[in-house]
Motif scaffolding. Structure first.
Motif, PDB file in Angstrom:
ATOM      1  N   GLY A   1       0.776  -1.228   0.000  1.00  0.00           N
ATOM      2  CA  GLY A   1       0.000   0.000   0.000  1.00  0.00           C
ATOM      3  C   GLY A   1       0.810   1.281   0.000  1.00  0.00           C
ATOM      4  N   HIS A   2       2.048   1.209   0.522  1.00  0.00           N
ATOM      5  CA  HIS A   2       2.825   2.437   0.706  1.00  0.00           C
ATOM      6  C   HIS A   2       4.242   2.356   0.155  1.00  0.00           C
ATOM      7  CE1 HIS A   2      -0.457   3.832   3.213  1.00  0.00           C
ATOM      8  NE2 HIS A   2      -0.399   2.692   3.862  1.00  0.00           N
ATOM      9  N   GLY A   3       4.644   1.236  -0.392  1.00  0.00           N
ATOM     10  CA  GLY A   3       5.986   1.096  -0.938  1.00  0.00           C
ATOM     11  C   GLY A   3       6.985   0.644   0.122  1.00  0.00           C
ATOM     12  N   PRO A   4       8.243   0.553  -0.270  1.00  0.00           N
ATOM     13  CA  PRO A   4       9.289   0.066   0.650  1.00  0.00           C
ATOM     14  C   PRO A   4       9.379   0.922   1.919  1.00  0.00           C
ATOM     15  CG  PRO A   4      10.119   0.245  -1.592  1.00  0.00           C
ATOM     16  CD  PRO A   4       8.758   0.893  -1.583  1.00  0.00           C
ATOM     17  N   LEU A   5       9.709   0.259   3.005  1.00  0.00           N
ATOM     18  CA  LEU A   5       9.892   0.953   4.273  1.00  0.00           C
ATOM     19  C   LEU A   5      11.223   1.687   4.267  1.00  0.00           C
ATOM     20  CD1 LEU A   5       8.808  -1.900   6.737  1.00  0.00           C
ATOM     21  CD2 LEU A   5       7.410  -0.004   5.905  1.00  0.00           C
ATOM     22  N   PRO A   6      11.313   2.812   4.997  1.00  0.00           N
ATOM     23  CA  PRO A   6      12.585   3.527   5.112  1.00  0.00           C
ATOM     24  C   PRO A   6      13.627   2.656   5.826  1.00  0.00           C
ATOM     25  CG  PRO A   6      10.757   4.854   5.954  1.00  0.00           C
ATOM     26  CD  PRO A   6      10.221   3.483   5.688  1.00  0.00           C
ATOM     27  N   PRO A   7      14.912   2.832   5.518  1.00  0.00           N
ATOM     28  CA  PRO A   7      15.965   2.006   6.122  1.00  0.00           C
ATOM     29  C   PRO A   7      15.939   1.967   7.651  1.00  0.00           C
ATOM     30  CG  PRO A   7      16.860   3.260   4.295  1.00  0.00           C
ATOM     31  CD  PRO A   7      15.449   3.749   4.506  1.00  0.00           C
ATOM     32  N   ASP A   8      15.719   3.107   8.310  1.00  0.00           N
ATOM     33  CA  ASP A   8      15.678   3.104   9.774  1.00  0.00           C
ATOM     34  C   ASP A   8      14.523   2.253  10.303  1.00  0.00           C
ATOM     35  OD1 ASP A   8      17.915   4.690   9.946  1.00  0.00           O
ATOM     36  OD2 ASP A   8      16.804   6.552  10.345  1.00  0.00           O
ATOM     37  N   THR A   9      13.398   2.283   9.609  1.00  0.00           N
ATOM     38  CA  THR A   9      12.244   1.473  10.004  1.00  0.00           C
ATOM     39  C   THR A   9      12.550  -0.010   9.816  1.00  0.00           C
ATOM     40  OG1 THR A   9      10.751   3.266   9.400  1.00  0.00           O
ATOM     41  CG2 THR A   9       9.786   1.069   9.564  1.00  0.00           C
ATOM     42  N   VAL A  10      13.230  -0.352   8.732  1.00  0.00           N
ATOM     43  CA  VAL A  10      13.600  -1.751   8.472  1.00  0.00           C
ATOM     44  C   VAL A  10      14.549  -2.258   9.565  1.00  0.00           C
ATOM     45  CG1 VAL A  10      14.791  -3.310   6.882  1.00  0.00           C
ATOM     46  CG2 VAL A  10      13.201  -1.595   5.998  1.00  0.00           C
ATOM     47  N   ARG A  11      15.511  -1.429   9.961  1.00  0.00           N
ATOM     48  CA  ARG A  11      16.438  -1.833  11.029  1.00  0.00           C
ATOM     49  C   ARG A  11      15.687  -2.073  12.343  1.00  0.00           C
ATOM     50  NH1 ARG A  11      19.969   1.240   8.016  1.00  0.00           N
ATOM     51  NH2 ARG A  11      19.409   3.258   8.913  1.00  0.00           N
ATOM     52  N   LEU A  12      14.763  -1.173  12.681  1.00  0.00           N
ATOM     53  CA  LEU A  12      13.987  -1.321  13.910  1.00  0.00           C
ATOM     54  C   LEU A  12      13.096  -2.564  13.839  1.00  0.00           C
ATOM     55  CD1 LEU A  12      13.242  -0.115  16.660  1.00  0.00           C
ATOM     56  CD2 LEU A  12      11.493   1.245  15.489  1.00  0.00           C
ATOM     57  N   LEU A  13      12.443  -2.765  12.700  1.00  0.00           N
ATOM     58  CA  LEU A  13      11.606  -3.952  12.523  1.00  0.00           C
ATOM     59  C   LEU A  13      12.446  -5.216  12.660  1.00  0.00           C
ATOM     60  CD1 LEU A  13       8.951  -5.354  11.807  1.00  0.00           C
ATOM     61  CD2 LEU A  13       9.479  -4.954   9.390  1.00  0.00           C
ATOM     62  N   GLY A  14      13.642  -5.227  12.067  1.00  0.00           N
ATOM     63  CA  GLY A  14      14.539  -6.385  12.195  1.00  0.00           C
ATOM     64  C   GLY A  14      14.911  -6.657  13.646  1.00  0.00           C
ATOM     65  N   ALA A  15      15.177  -5.609  14.405  1.00  0.00           N
ATOM     66  CA  ALA A  15      15.519  -5.777  15.823  1.00  0.00           C
ATOM     67  C   ALA A  15      14.334  -6.350  16.597  1.00  0.00           C
ATOM     68  CB  ALA A  15      15.959  -4.443  16.422  1.00  0.00           C
ATOM     69  N   HIS A  16      13.126  -5.863  16.305  1.00  0.00           N
ATOM     70  CA  HIS A  16      11.933  -6.374  16.986  1.00  0.00           C
ATOM     71  C   HIS A  16      11.683  -7.841  16.626  1.00  0.00           C
ATOM     72  CE1 HIS A  16      10.106  -2.078  17.578  1.00  0.00           C
ATOM     73  NE2 HIS A  16      11.262  -2.242  18.179  1.00  0.00           N
ATOM     74  N   LEU A  17      11.821  -8.169  15.342  1.00  0.00           N
ATOM     75  CA  LEU A  17      11.648  -9.566  14.917  1.00  0.00           C
ATOM     76  C   LEU A  17      12.668 -10.467  15.605  1.00  0.00           C
ATOM     77  CD1 LEU A  17      10.984  -9.139  11.099  1.00  0.00           C
ATOM     78  CD2 LEU A  17       9.389 -10.046  12.799  1.00  0.00           C
ATOM     79  N   ALA A  18      13.914 -10.018  15.673  1.00  0.00           N
ATOM     80  CA  ALA A  18      14.962 -10.815  16.316  1.00  0.00           C
ATOM     81  C   ALA A  18      14.649 -11.036  17.789  1.00  0.00           C
ATOM     82  CB  ALA A  18      16.322 -10.130  16.157  1.00  0.00           C
ATOM     83  N   GLU A  19      14.156 -10.004  18.474  1.00  0.00           N
ATOM     84  CA  GLU A  19      13.812 -10.145  19.888  1.00  0.00           C
ATOM     85  C   GLU A  19      12.666 -11.143  20.084  1.00  0.00           C
ATOM     86  OE1 GLU A  19      12.263  -7.383  23.585  1.00  0.00           O
ATOM     87  OE2 GLU A  19      13.520  -6.452  22.052  1.00  0.00           O
ATOM     88  N   GLY A  20      11.634 -11.036  19.251  1.00  0.00           N
ATOM     89  CA  GLY A  20      10.518 -11.970  19.346  1.00  0.00           C
ATOM     90  C   GLY A  20      10.940 -13.402  19.050  1.00  0.00           C
ATOM     91  N   LEU A  21      11.735 -13.583  17.990  1.00  0.00           N
ATOM     92  CA  LEU A  21      12.205 -14.929  17.637  1.00  0.00           C
ATOM     93  C   LEU A  21      13.122 -15.499  18.712  1.00  0.00           C
ATOM     94  CD1 LEU A  21      12.804 -14.519  13.818  1.00  0.00           C
ATOM     95  CD2 LEU A  21      11.039 -15.912  14.933  1.00  0.00           C
TER      96      LEU A  21
END
Length: 157
Positions: free
Chosen positions: A117-137
């Motif tokens: 719906g909005h296109g690729p996420l900004p790099p800082d958002t991708v880094r934060l999302l990756g950190a959250h995914l890693a913590e959950g996993l």
């Protein structure tokens, strides 16, 4: 374990289809959230009206003793995962016919819907999302679980 989806029932909810159950345990099913290889996830409501995600295992899988045993073990382990970035297990009946699992419903679009719906996420958002995914996993893996279905459509923002 999939589950998730939250109090705002507007994200990706489809109508129930003919043949869908209307009640699982004490949970009224009000819509479909998605379908995967092992089963269907529904939007449900507790008796007090709180939104929950209800995963029901496919009938053909429910008839396989080894899958039932694995699902029951995963439910027991998932009930012990209490961490940020994971959907809390609310209830389950791995011995049910069919087996089911209820988790907290997390509000928000999926990663797939957001990017579509909005296109690729900004790099800082991708880094934060990756950190959250890693913590959950990490929390899931610490309890001896493997997610088995981590994909953009199962990541809730």
């Amino acid at each position: 374990m999939s589950g998730g989806r939250g109090e705002d029932a507007g994200f990706g909810v489809q109508p129930l289809q003919p043949g869908d159950p209307r009640l699982v345990g004490e949970y009224e099913l009000v819509g479909r959230l998605g379908q995967g290889g092992m089963g269907t996830v529904y939007l449900g409501r507790t008796p007090s009206g709180r939104a929950v995600a209800v995963k029901i295992i496919r009938a053909d899988f429910a008839g396989l003793p080894q899958l039932r045993k694995r699902f029951a073990a995963e439910v027991r382990a998932a009930m012990n995962v209490n961490a940020f970035y994971t959907a809390a297990v609310v209830d389950a009946d791995p011995e049910g016919d069919p087996p089911w699992l209820v988790t907290a419903y997390i509000p928000g679009p999926t990663l797939t819907a957001a990017v579509d719906g909005h296109g690729p996420l900004p790099p800082d958002t991708v880094r934060l999302l990756g950190a959250h995914l890693a913590e959950g996993l990490a929390a899931i893996h610490k309890k001896g679980l493997v997610h088995r279905d981590l994909k953009p459509g199962n990541v809730i923002l």
